[in-house]
Design a protein around this motif. Structure first.
Motif, PDB file in Angstrom:
ATOM      1  N   PHE A  30      19.744  33.973  40.695  1.00 27.47           N
ATOM      2  CA  PHE A  30      18.777  32.914  40.749  1.00 27.47           C
ATOM      3  C   PHE A  30      18.374  32.502  42.099  1.00 27.47           C
ATOM      4  N   SER A  31      19.510  32.656  43.082  1.00 29.72           N
ATOM      5  CA  SER A  31      19.298  32.451  44.531  1.00 29.72           C
ATOM      6  C   SER A  31      18.704  33.511  45.270  1.00 29.72           C
ATOM      7  N   GLY A  32      18.602  34.772  44.375  1.00 28.84           N
ATOM      8  CA  GLY A  32      17.892  36.044  45.240  1.00 28.84           C
ATOM      9  C   GLY A  32      18.669  36.877  45.714  1.00 28.84           C
ATOM     10  N   ALA A  33      20.319  36.521  45.725  1.00 28.32           N
ATOM     11  CA  ALA A  33      21.312  37.404  46.337  1.00 28.32           C
ATOM     12  C   ALA A  33      21.622  38.537  45.086  1.00 28.32           C
ATOM     13  N   LEU A  34      20.769  39.563  44.805  1.00 23.87           N
ATOM     14  CA  LEU A  34      21.024  40.330  43.715  1.00 23.87           C
ATOM     15  C   LEU A  34      22.131  41.122  43.883  1.00 23.87           C
ATOM     16  N   HIS A  35      22.429  41.525  45.066  1.00 24.58           N
ATOM     17  CA  HIS A  35      23.665  42.531  45.370  1.00 24.58           C
ATOM     18  C   HIS A  35      25.055  41.802  44.917  1.00 24.58           C
ATOM     19  N   VAL A  36      24.965  40.731  45.372  1.00 24.28           N
ATOM     20  CA  VAL A  36      26.137  39.802  45.218  1.00 24.28           C
ATOM     21  C   VAL A  36      26.246  39.521  43.602  1.00 24.28           C
ATOM     22  N   ALA A  37      25.029  39.342  43.140  1.00 29.54           N
ATOM     23  CA  ALA A  37      24.856  38.965  41.672  1.00 29.54           C
ATOM     24  C   ALA A  37      25.468  40.308  40.858  1.00 29.54           C
ATOM     25  N   ALA A  38      25.056  41.275  41.153  1.00 36.42           N
ATOM     26  CA  ALA A  38      25.691  42.684  40.759  1.00 36.42           C
ATOM     27  C   ALA A  38      27.029  42.816  40.444  1.00 36.42           C
ATOM     28  N   ASP A  39      27.676  42.411  41.851  1.00 39.72           N
ATOM     29  CA  ASP A  39      29.155  42.625  42.103  1.00 39.72           C
ATOM     30  C   ASP A  39      29.862  41.650  41.131  1.00 39.72           C
ATOM     31  N   TYR A  40      29.309  40.428  41.074  1.00 43.01           N
ATOM     32  CA  TYR A  40      29.861  39.291  39.876  1.00 43.01           C
ATOM     33  C   TYR A  40      29.613  39.814  38.633  1.00 43.01           C
ATOM     34  N   SER A  41      28.622  40.503  38.294  1.00 42.06           N
ATOM     35  CA  SER A  41      28.236  40.834  36.941  1.00 42.06           C
ATOM     36  C   SER A  41      29.069  42.052  36.671  1.00 42.06           C
ATOM     37  N   LYS A  42      29.247  42.823  37.517  1.00 38.69           N
ATOM     38  CA  LYS A  42      30.050  44.057  37.249  1.00 38.69           C
ATOM     39  C   LYS A  42      31.583  43.412  36.761  1.00 38.69           C
ATOM     40  N   ALA A  43      32.102  42.515  37.586  1.00 33.16           N
ATOM     41  CA  ALA A  43      33.419  42.149  37.659  1.00 33.16           C
ATOM     42  C   ALA A  43      33.417  41.343  35.988  1.00 33.16           C
ATOM     43  N   GLY A  44      32.459  40.647  35.737  1.00 32.35           N
ATOM     44  CA  GLY A  44      32.423  40.022  34.572  1.00 32.35           C
ATOM     45  C   GLY A  44      32.628  40.885  33.396  1.00 32.35           C
ATOM     46  N   VAL A  45      31.577  41.897  33.431  1.00 29.71           N
ATOM     47  CA  VAL A  45      31.606  42.689  32.259  1.00 29.71           C
ATOM     48  C   VAL A  45      32.959  43.683  32.161  1.00 29.71           C
ATOM     49  N   LYS A  46      33.701  44.072  33.310  1.00 28.70           N
ATOM     50  CA  LYS A  46      35.097  44.683  33.202  1.00 28.70           C
ATOM     51  C   LYS A  46      36.024  43.799  32.668  1.00 28.70           C
ATOM     52  N   LEU A  47      35.871  42.494  32.932  1.00 30.00           N
ATOM     53  CA  LEU A  47      36.927  41.588  32.412  1.00 30.00           C
ATOM     54  C   LEU A  47      36.643  41.415  30.934  1.00 30.00           C
ATOM     55  N   PHE A  48      35.569  41.438  30.455  1.00 27.33           N
ATOM     56  CA  PHE A  48      35.041  41.367  29.040  1.00 27.33           C
ATOM     57  C   PHE A  48      35.702  42.570  28.435  1.00 27.33           C
ATOM     58  N   ASN A  49      35.541  43.708  28.848  1.00 28.28           N
ATOM     59  CA  ASN A  49      35.653  45.167  28.359  1.00 28.28           C
ATOM     60  C   ASN A  49      37.304  45.151  28.201  1.00 28.28           C
ATOM     61  N   ASP A  50      38.207  44.677  29.294  1.00 28.35           N
ATOM     62  CA  ASP A  50      39.424  44.637  29.145  1.00 28.35           C
ATOM     63  C   ASP A  50      39.858  43.761  28.036  1.00 28.35           C
ATOM     64  N   ALA A  51      39.416  42.416  28.019  1.00 29.08           N
ATOM     65  CA  ALA A  51      39.744  41.547  26.841  1.00 29.08           C
ATOM     66  C   ALA A  51      39.383  42.129  25.468  1.00 29.08           C
ATOM     67  N   ARG A  52      38.128  42.889  25.316  1.00 28.27           N
ATOM     68  CA  ARG A  52      38.027  43.613  24.291  1.00 28.27           C
ATOM     69  C   ARG A  52      38.971  44.705  23.889  1.00 28.27           C
ATOM     70  N   ALA A  53      39.343  45.427  24.703  1.00 29.19           N
ATOM     71  CA  ALA A  53      40.651  46.557  24.515  1.00 29.19           C
ATOM     72  C   ALA A  53      41.814  45.984  23.883  1.00 29.19           C
ATOM     73  N   HIS A  54      42.239  44.752  24.176  1.00 25.92           N
ATOM     74  CA  HIS A  54      43.082  43.992  23.741  1.00 25.92           C
ATOM     75  C   HIS A  54      43.079  43.539  22.110  1.00 25.92           C
ATOM     76  N   LEU A  55      41.800  43.368  21.758  1.00 28.14           N
ATOM     77  CA  LEU A  55      41.431  43.155  20.475  1.00 28.14           C
ATOM     78  C   LEU A  55      41.961  44.245  19.353  1.00 28.14           C
ATOM     79  N   GLN A  56      42.245  45.411  19.865  1.00 32.55           N
ATOM     80  CA  GLN A  56      42.565  46.581  19.090  1.00 32.55           C
ATOM     81  C   GLN A  56      41.984  46.893  17.926  1.00 32.55           C
ATOM     82  N   SER A  57      42.525  46.695  16.701  1.00 28.88           N
ATOM     83  CA  SER A  57      42.163  47.151  15.461  1.00 28.88           C
ATOM     84  C   SER A  57      41.417  46.096  14.722  1.00 28.88           C
TER      85      SER A  57
END
Length: 189
Positions: A30-57
């Motif tokens: 929103f503030s226009g710092a898209l490169h920083v936003a991308a880094d935070y978004s990548k970190a968030g998606v990675k954390l969500f994927n890690d959490a998803r992997a622990h849901l297992q079956s």
């Protein structure tokens, strides 16, 4: 958001930490710092994927979790487009789609869908193109904007963005499909 992220990290709360990263990414975008936003978004998606992997079956949880976190995944590919990393944006969008389809197939038909490495972190554009038809066009929607990734010679992807002004994006695509079928004398299948 930083405080929430630190607390979540100390508690081992991957979802809370992922949400905090997502929110930090949204604030930076929103503030226009898209490169920083991308880094935070990548970190968030990675954390969500890690959490998803622990849901297992528990497939229902995976599907519901994916739905809840959809905004974070969408924010990442949109931010990547904003910084002109369109190939990486395509990979993120396709990994999300492959993940969602795989979960849905497993839940609905108790069948594991082979996704040919799309869920792997090292997926590449040539890898995706090697398993798709030469007539494939990848699309993503955002309001009245349509993003197109068009494979070129089976090795690269050309990116196009189109803003629909006189109708919604879905109506536009239905008309576009009809016009292409008519122009190339393709019968509707």
């Amino acid at each position: 958001h930083t405080q929430r992220r630190n607390i979540a990290k100390k508690l081992g709360d991957r979802i809370g930490e992922g949400k905090a990263c997502f929110r930090q990414g949204c604030d930076r975008a929103f503030s226009g710092a898209l490169h920083v936003a991308a880094d935070y978004s990548k970190a968030g998606v990675k954390l969500f994927n890690d959490a998803r992997a622990h849901l297992q079956s528990i497939d229902v949880w995976k599907i519901n979790f994916r739905t809840i976190c959809q905004d974070a995944y969408d924010a990442l590919w949109r931010t990547l487009i904003g910084i002109e990393q369109t190939d990486e944006a395509l990979l993120v969008a396709e990994q999300g789609r492959a993940q969602a389809l795989s979960d849905l197939m497993k839940f609905t038909y108790d069948s594991q869908l082979p996704v040919s490495g799309l869920l792997e972190p090292g997926a590449t554009i040539p890898g995706i193109l090697s398993i798709t038809s030469t007539q494939t066009v990848f699309m993503a929607f955002e309001g009245n904007k349509v993003d197109f990734w068009v494979p070129h010679e089976g090795k690269t992807v050309q990116f196009r963005k189109h803003e629909v002004t006189d109708q919604d994006a879905v109506t536009f695509l239905i008309g576009l499909r009809r016009d292409v079928f008519k122009q190339y004398q393709i019968t509707d299948r």
